[in-house]
Design a protein around this motif. Structure first.
Motif, short mmCIF file in Angstrom:
data_model
loop_
_atom_site.label_atom_id
_atom_site.label_comp_id
_atom_site.label_asym_id
_atom_site.label_seq_id
_atom_site.Cartn_x
_atom_site.Cartn_y
_atom_site.Cartn_z
N ILE A 7 0.79 -0.55 0.04
CA ILE A 7 -0.31 0.42 -0.61
C ILE A 7 0.86 1.33 0.16
CG2 ILE A 7 -1.11 1.54 1.21
CD1 ILE A 7 -2.77 -1.47 2.06
N LEU A 8 2.23 1.53 0.90
CA LEU A 8 3.28 2.10 0.74
C LEU A 8 3.63 2.27 -0.61
CD1 LEU A 8 4.04 2.04 4.32
CD2 LEU A 8 2.31 4.04 3.41
N ALA A 9 4.06 1.20 -1.06
CA ALA A 9 4.24 1.58 -2.30
C ALA A 9 3.82 2.01 -3.38
CB ALA A 9 5.05 -0.25 -2.70
N GLY A 10 2.36 1.76 -3.49
CA GLY A 10 1.58 1.82 -4.09
C GLY A 10 1.12 3.23 -3.84
N LEU A 11 1.38 3.79 -2.61
CA LEU A 11 0.99 5.64 -2.53
C LEU A 11 1.74 6.01 -3.14
CD1 LEU A 11 0.24 8.00 -1.03
CD2 LEU A 11 0.64 7.02 0.93
N VAL A 12 3.33 5.79 -3.31
CA VAL A 12 4.48 6.24 -4.15
C VAL A 12 4.22 6.42 -5.35
CG1 VAL A 12 7.46 6.01 -4.20
CG2 VAL A 12 6.27 5.93 -1.38
N LEU A 13 4.13 5.89 -5.71
CA LEU A 13 3.99 5.27 -7.12
C LEU A 13 3.07 6.71 -7.49
CD1 LEU A 13 4.17 4.16 -10.40
CD2 LEU A 13 2.64 2.70 -9.33
N ALA A 84 14.03 3.27 -2.85
CA ALA A 84 15.37 3.82 -2.36
C ALA A 84 16.02 4.56 -3.74
CB ALA A 84 16.59 2.96 -2.47
N CYS A 85 15.25 5.11 -4.69
CA CYS A 85 15.82 5.92 -6.07
C CYS A 85 14.96 7.21 -5.20
CB CYS A 85 15.61 6.07 -7.33
SG CYS A 85 16.87 4.59 -7.75
N VAL A 86 14.00 7.02 -5.19
CA VAL A 86 13.18 7.95 -4.21
C VAL A 86 13.57 8.56 -3.59
CG1 VAL A 86 10.25 8.24 -3.41
CG2 VAL A 86 10.24 6.75 -5.65
N ALA A 87 13.14 8.22 -1.95
CA ALA A 87 14.12 8.43 -0.66
C ALA A 87 15.75 9.62 -1.73
CB ALA A 87 13.81 7.67 -0.33
N VAL A 88 16.94 8.98 -1.67
CA VAL A 88 17.65 9.39 -2.59
C VAL A 88 17.02 10.95 -3.35
CG1 VAL A 88 19.92 9.70 -3.45
CG2 VAL A 88 18.95 7.42 -2.37
N TYR A 103 8.98 15.36 3.03
CA TYR A 103 7.76 15.06 3.31
C TYR A 103 7.38 14.19 1.79
CZ TYR A 103 9.74 18.06 7.28
OH TYR A 103 10.36 18.45 8.17
N VAL A 104 6.79 14.72 0.86
CA VAL A 104 6.33 14.38 0.53
C VAL A 104 6.91 13.03 -0.54
CG1 VAL A 104 5.26 15.18 -2.19
CG2 VAL A 104 5.76 16.52 -0.37
N GLN A 105 8.16 13.38 -0.70
CA GLN A 105 8.46 12.31 -1.05
C GLN A 105 9.33 11.07 -0.65
OE1 GLN A 105 10.85 14.31 -4.54
NE2 GLN A 105 10.28 12.95 -5.54
N THR A 106 10.18 11.35 0.46
CA THR A 106 11.29 10.86 1.06
C THR A 106 10.72 9.83 2.33
OG1 THR A 106 13.52 11.97 0.71
CG2 THR A 106 13.24 10.23 2.15
N VAL A 107 10.08 10.43 3.58
CA VAL A 107 8.92 10.13 4.43
C VAL A 107 8.34 8.93 3.91
CG1 VAL A 107 8.23 10.40 6.15
CG2 VAL A 107 9.63 11.77 5.82
N PRO A 108 7.85 9.10 2.91
CA PRO A 108 6.85 7.89 1.66
C PRO A 108 7.08 6.24 2.04
CG PRO A 108 5.76 9.82 1.53
CD PRO A 108 7.14 10.68 2.33
N ALA A 109 8.61 7.13 0.65
CA ALA A 109 9.81 6.00 0.10
C ALA A 109 10.19 5.30 1.35
CB ALA A 109 10.36 6.42 -0.81
N ALA A 110 10.29 5.70 2.38
CA ALA A 110 10.90 5.00 3.84
C ALA A 110 10.61 4.40 4.41
CB ALA A 110 12.18 7.06 4.50
N LEU A 111 9.21 4.69 4.50
CA LEU A 111 7.89 4.28 5.35
C LEU A 111 7.70 3.19 4.56
CD1 LEU A 111 5.81 7.03 6.83
CD2 LEU A 111 7.25 5.88 7.97
N ALA A 112 7.77 2.75 3.47
CA ALA A 112 7.33 2.16 2.85
C ALA A 112 9.24 0.81 2.43
CB ALA A 112 7.20 2.34 0.90
#
Length: 119
Positions: A7-13, A84-88, A103-112
């Motif tokens: 779900i989190l990865a889908g949100l990042v997508l 990982a690329c999104v977080a970086v 907060y928009v990109q790194t936090v959701p990616a790190a949580l996922a």
């Protein structure tokens, strides 16, 4: 936990598909407002933003392959790589452009990523 990770990865997508649209086809309208730009800045920045949108499209593509690949191990690898690329990229964006990107990109990616590794 795997469901939470997906779900989190889908949100990042979904966030990145939206970012691609904002930086490319919607840049002169909605994108200008979201990025807080004046009308005079749009023509100058449009080519660079479109290029940036292309890169964000590749991040979204890596995550999409993670969801769609028939081999679970390959899909997992693409998902980890994409997150990982999104977080970086989010960290770099926060340092060079605006802290909100963290907060928009790194936090959701790190949580996922965290949920994925705990699954």
């Amino acid at each position: 936990m795997l469901l939470v990770a997906k779900i989190l990865a889908g949100l990042v997508l979904a966030i990145h598909v939206y970012i691609v649209l904002l930086e490319t086809v919607l840049f002169k309208t909605r994108g200008r407002k979201v990025f807080g730009l004046r009308k005079e800045q749009v023509a100058t920045l449009a080519p660079a933003m479109s290029n940036q949108g292309c890169y964000n499209g590749f991040l979204a593509a890596a995550l999409a392959v993670g969801f769609l690949h028939p081999d679970a191990a390959v899909g997992h690898a693409f998902t980890v790589f994409g997150l990982a690329c999104v977080a970086v990229a989010g960290i770099w964006g926060a340092l060079t452009v605006q802290m909100r990107i963290l907060y928009v990109q790194t936090v959701p990616a790190a949580l996922a990523l965290g949920a994925l590794f705990l699954a």
